[in-house]
Motif scaffolding. Structure first.
Motif: not given
Length: 128
Positions: A14-19, A52-56
């Motif tokens: 979800l996080l990587i997709g949103a980022g 978002e990508i980093a946290v994902g």
């Protein structure tokens, strides 16, 4: 695969997709940036996408999952003002769009709780 690992993978996706969406198509996200933030809305859109990508990615890796999940919870809290701005800005749009903007507001709480469950190494919330 355990429920906790599956939950972490879903959160990571979800996080990587949103980022990725923030970086690939930034214009709709620029409009959500609160005017009170200094600098260009595009800069904030890019920074939030990168975050978002980093946290994902951190959530995806078992060694950094707990820290990444705390970062995800913090990120979900940090973007709440953008969702409030969207709900306010869309108050005169057609009903389905208004409803979508308003629905984003209470969705932040389950996202924060989900990230905290991943931090604790728990699976998804039990179903009633």
């Amino acid at each position: 695969m355990s429920a906790s690992r599956r939950s972490a993978r879903l959160l990571s996706g979800l996080l990587i997709g949103a980022g990725a969406a923030h970086l690939a198509a930034p214009r709709p996200f620029d409009a959500l940036v609160p005017r009170s933030l200094p600098g260009s809305p595009r800069t904030w859109t890019r920074l939030s996408g990168i975050a978002e990508i980093a946290v994902g990615a951190a959530v995806a890796a078992p060694r950094t999952r707990r820290t990444g999940a705390l970062g995800a919870a913090a990120l979900f809290v940090a973007v709440f003002p953008a969702n409030v701005k969207m709900a306010y800005d869309w108050r005169h749009r057609p009903a389905p769009l208004r409803a979508a903007a308003l629905a984003r507001l209470p969705l932040q709480a389950p996202l924060v709780l989900w990230a905290l469950r991943v931090h604790r190494g728990e699976g998804p919330a039990p179903r009633p």
